[in-house]
Motif scaffolding. Structure first.
Motif, PDB file in Angstrom:
ATOM      1  N   VAL A 273     -43.096 -78.766  28.588  1.00  0.00           N
ATOM      2  CA  VAL A 273     -44.535 -78.988  28.649  1.00  0.00           C
ATOM      3  C   VAL A 273     -45.180 -78.646  27.313  1.00  0.00           C
ATOM      4  CG1 VAL A 273     -44.676 -78.536  31.137  1.00  0.00           C
ATOM      5  CG2 VAL A 273     -44.985 -76.641  29.519  1.00  0.00           C
ATOM      6  N   THR A 274     -46.354 -79.194  27.115  1.00  0.00           N
ATOM      7  CA  THR A 274     -47.233 -78.767  26.031  1.00  0.00           C
ATOM      8  C   THR A 274     -48.522 -78.258  26.662  1.00  0.00           C
ATOM      9  OG1 THR A 274     -48.171 -80.997  25.795  1.00  0.00           O
ATOM     10  CG2 THR A 274     -46.290 -80.429  24.397  1.00  0.00           C
ATOM     11  N   THR A 275     -49.113 -77.263  26.040  1.00  0.00           N
ATOM     12  CA  THR A 275     -50.361 -76.704  26.549  1.00  0.00           C
ATOM     13  C   THR A 275     -51.446 -76.855  25.499  1.00  0.00           C
ATOM     14  OG1 THR A 275     -49.757 -74.500  25.743  1.00  0.00           O
ATOM     15  CG2 THR A 275     -49.176 -75.041  28.018  1.00  0.00           C
ATOM     16  N   SER A 276     -52.668 -77.016  25.964  1.00  0.00           N
ATOM     17  CA  SER A 276     -53.801 -77.161  25.053  1.00  0.00           C
ATOM     18  C   SER A 276     -55.027 -76.480  25.645  1.00  0.00           C
ATOM     19  CB  SER A 276     -54.097 -78.647  24.785  1.00  0.00           C
ATOM     20  OG  SER A 276     -54.383 -79.328  26.004  1.00  0.00           O
ATOM     21  N   ASP A 277     -56.016 -76.288  24.796  1.00  0.00           N
ATOM     22  CA  ASP A 277     -57.314 -75.725  25.192  1.00  0.00           C
ATOM     23  C   ASP A 277     -57.200 -74.310  25.745  1.00  0.00           C
ATOM     24  OD1 ASP A 277     -58.659 -78.078  24.443  1.00  0.00           O
ATOM     25  OD2 ASP A 277     -58.205 -79.000  26.367  1.00  0.00           O
ATOM     26  N   ILE A 278     -56.175 -73.575  25.285  1.00  0.00           N
ATOM     27  CA  ILE A 278     -56.080 -72.160  25.593  1.00  0.00           C
ATOM     28  C   ILE A 278     -56.817 -71.377  24.504  1.00  0.00           C
ATOM     29  CG2 ILE A 278     -54.495 -70.198  25.787  1.00  0.00           C
ATOM     30  CD1 ILE A 278     -52.440 -72.104  26.947  1.00  0.00           C
ATOM     31  N   VAL A 279     -57.579 -70.400  24.900  1.00  0.00           N
ATOM     32  CA  VAL A 279     -58.269 -69.531  23.942  1.00  0.00           C
ATOM     33  C   VAL A 279     -57.329 -68.375  23.591  1.00  0.00           C
ATOM     34  CG1 VAL A 279     -60.209 -67.971  23.620  1.00  0.00           C
ATOM     35  CG2 VAL A 279     -60.557 -70.140  24.778  1.00  0.00           C
ATOM     36  N   SER A 280     -57.121 -68.146  22.300  1.00  0.00           N
ATOM     37  CA  SER A 280     -56.179 -67.110  21.880  1.00  0.00           C
ATOM     38  C   SER A 280     -56.795 -66.234  20.803  1.00  0.00           C
ATOM     39  CB  SER A 280     -54.876 -67.736  21.369  1.00  0.00           C
ATOM     40  OG  SER A 280     -55.123 -68.519  20.214  1.00  0.00           O
ATOM     41  N   GLN A 281     -56.169 -65.072  20.603  1.00  0.00           N
ATOM     42  CA  GLN A 281     -56.625 -64.098  19.610  1.00  0.00           C
ATOM     43  C   GLN A 281     -58.112 -63.792  19.802  1.00  0.00           C
ATOM     44  OE1 GLN A 281     -54.458 -62.494  18.058  1.00  0.00           O
ATOM     45  NE2 GLN A 281     -52.678 -63.828  18.242  1.00  0.00           N
ATOM     46  N   VAL A 282     -58.430 -63.347  21.002  1.00  0.00           N
ATOM     47  CA  VAL A 282     -59.806 -63.013  21.353  1.00  0.00           C
ATOM     48  C   VAL A 282     -59.837 -61.614  21.952  1.00  0.00           C
ATOM     49  CG1 VAL A 282     -60.698 -65.349  21.686  1.00  0.00           C
ATOM     50  CG2 VAL A 282     -59.476 -64.230  23.545  1.00  0.00           C
TER      51      VAL A 282
END
Length: 521
Positions: A273-282
């Protein structure tokens, strides 16, 4: 004798809190203790040794829980915008600052922080972080620091949220092993040809009727209505680290077991799978959230503190929270919640209880948290949750429970925690709720103290309470008169074991001494 014992234990706990020495930063708890667990212990070379069940299941390596997968120091990116409070509603001003930083370029993984000066910020609405690399930072959680004062109608104070999307790439394969034990980091697949090291994979276990029946969850009835424990699938995300022939080695242990007897005919599938629109380093840090005292039942709308959803590699730390209900919800992955305190002036009412901390994500670490309040679940989980999830060095006071709550969470570690006036429950909740059923499997309470311990063993699985102190309880499934649910595994009852913290010992063995220091020990 037991009441006197618990009274003394409560006094000692209170003394530790009053003197500020409840396992502070720098405390070495990875190697102290007295007893020796047969399930995890040090060998003569100082390495951790694990006992397995007959089919190879073992207590998992929980050290992958936390920010960046454990053992990584939480960073402090520079402030790009600094605000002071006004007498009016501050929601728009703070949100505008967050939005401006959210549009700045990413440098070394971060856009920057919004810094709130000391003072009281009246806020009528929710503050939202929806971009990677953004931190909301106060000037301290004390009375003289930064106070976010929740005004207006009840609402969520802070939401840190992505909108994750998972897309399948190519055709799936299936696990070809007849049995994959809990704790495994490798398994065989039927067709490895479409996969490579570094791929993110989705492991999908079907919920079959034969498995539901094996778990004794096919005949749940409440008020004359059939209850559904679980249906559909249970999904777990991992990364392939190595492929050797048909064997995949993955980055984080499996927290459940996969038995082909109960996953046929489709089997457990592996999909790239590929994932997108994850918020990271927050992150959110260094402030106080204040709500007016709230009572009433959980069906009443209440102020809530913060939520992190659709987040990977994030944190919440050094936050003091007052009077919110269902205060904290974390459903992302690789997140640390550190030094969060929650205090309640009044309890909620009614039989249905709120969950002050809901940890329903993957690779979560709740470290050095402290809750004071009653008639609640101090820590709880949702449905179909695959860990590892670690609750470390936490103190929960007044009447309440640590209780994974519903529909099969696996891979929880309650480590070196104290619930002096409440309980730790690994249980079958049966028809409670809407058929919560077996709440938890393959989970561990390690060197914990509680007023009561309820440890139940699911079919084909295990739960462990090791080095724990408290009154053992035996119960039937809720609403039944008999039989008693089989007990989970107790080891070295009412005496601490070595290592004092399982998580920190596992972390040190995997990543070294610096990983402990990065975690604050």
């Amino acid at each position: 004798m037991r009441s006197a014992y618990h009274g003394l234990r409560g006094l000692l706990t209170a003394l530790l809190i009053c003197t500020g020495c409840y396992l502070p930063v720098g405390t070495q708890i990875a190697s102290s203790g007295h007893g020796k667990s047969e399930w995890v212990h040090y060998n003569s070379q100082g390495k951790l040794v694990y006992k397995t069940l007959k089919r190879g299941d073992r207590i998992i390596d929980f050290s992958y829980a936390g920010y960046m997968g454990g053992g990584v120091a939480i960073p402090s990116p520079p402030a790009k915008i600094t605000l002071g409070p006004t007498a009016d509603d501050n929601t728009a001003a703070i949100q505008n600052a967050i939005d401006k930083v959210s549009k700045m370029p990413v440098v070394d993984g971060f856009r920057g922080a919004v810094l709130l000066k000391p003072g009281t910020y009246n806020c009528e609405g929710t503050l939202r972080i929806a971009a990677s690399g953004v931190v909301l930072r106060g000037s301290g959680p004390g009375q003289d620091g930064t106070v976010i004062n929740m005004t207006g109608t009840p609402h969520l104070c802070i939401a840190v949220r992505g909108n994750p999307s998972v897309k399948a790439v190519g055709k799936p394969t299936i696990i070809s092993d007849a049995y994959v034990p809990s704790g495994a980091m490798a398994f065989k697949v039927a067709d490895p040809s479409r996969f490579a090291a570094g791929d993110t994979i989705l492991i999908t276990r079907p919920v079959t009727q034969v498995w539901v029946a094996f778990m004794g969850m096919d005949k749940l009835v409440r008020n004359g209505k059939k209850q559904t424990w679980i249906n559909g699938t249970i999904k777990t995300e991992r990364i392939i680290r190595k492929i050797h022939g048909h064997t995949f080695t993955i980055d984080v242990p499996i927290t459940d077991s996969y038995d082909a007897t109960y996953t046929a005919p489709s089997g457990v599938t592996i999909t790239k799978v590929t994932t997108s629109d994850i918020v990271s380093q927050v992150g959110i840090e260094n402030f106080r959230i204040f709500s007016p005292a709230q009572s009433g039942t959980i069906n009443k709308r209440h102020d809530r503190a913060f939520s992190m959803r659709g987040v990977a590699d994030g944190w919440a730390r050094n936050i003091a929270i007052f009077n919110t209900v269902n205060s904290v919800s974390v459903t992302g992955k690789k997140i640390t919640v550190d030094n969060v305190t929650i205090k309640h002036a009044v309890p909620t009412t009614g039989a249905a209880k709120p969950a002050d901390i809901n940890g329903s994500g993957h690779q979560l670490l709740f470290n050095r948290c402290h809750i004071t309040g009653s008639n609640m679940f101090f820590f709880s989980t949702g449905a179909k949750v695959s860990g590892p999830i670690v609750v470390l060095n936490c103190l929960f006071q007044d009447s309440g429970w640590i209780q994974p709550h519903q529909r099969w969470t696996t891979g929880v570690l309650i480590d070196h925690c104290k619930v002096p006036d409440g309980g730790i429950d690994f249980m079958n909740r049966g028809e409670y709720g809407s058929g919560h059923g077996w709440a938890v499997g393959w989970s561990v309470a390690w060197n914990c103290e509680a007023e009561t311990l309820l440890n139940q063993r699911p079919p084909g699985s295990a739960n462990w309470m090791i080095g724990c102190t408290g009154e053992k309880r035996r119960k039937t499934m809720p609403f039944n008169k008999s039989p008693l649910v089989p007990e989970g595994i107790y080891d070295v009852y009412e005496a601490p074991v070595t290592p004092s913290s399982l998580y920190l010992a596992q972390l040190k063995e995997r990543l070294g001494e610096q990983a402990l220091k990065n975690t604050g020990y």
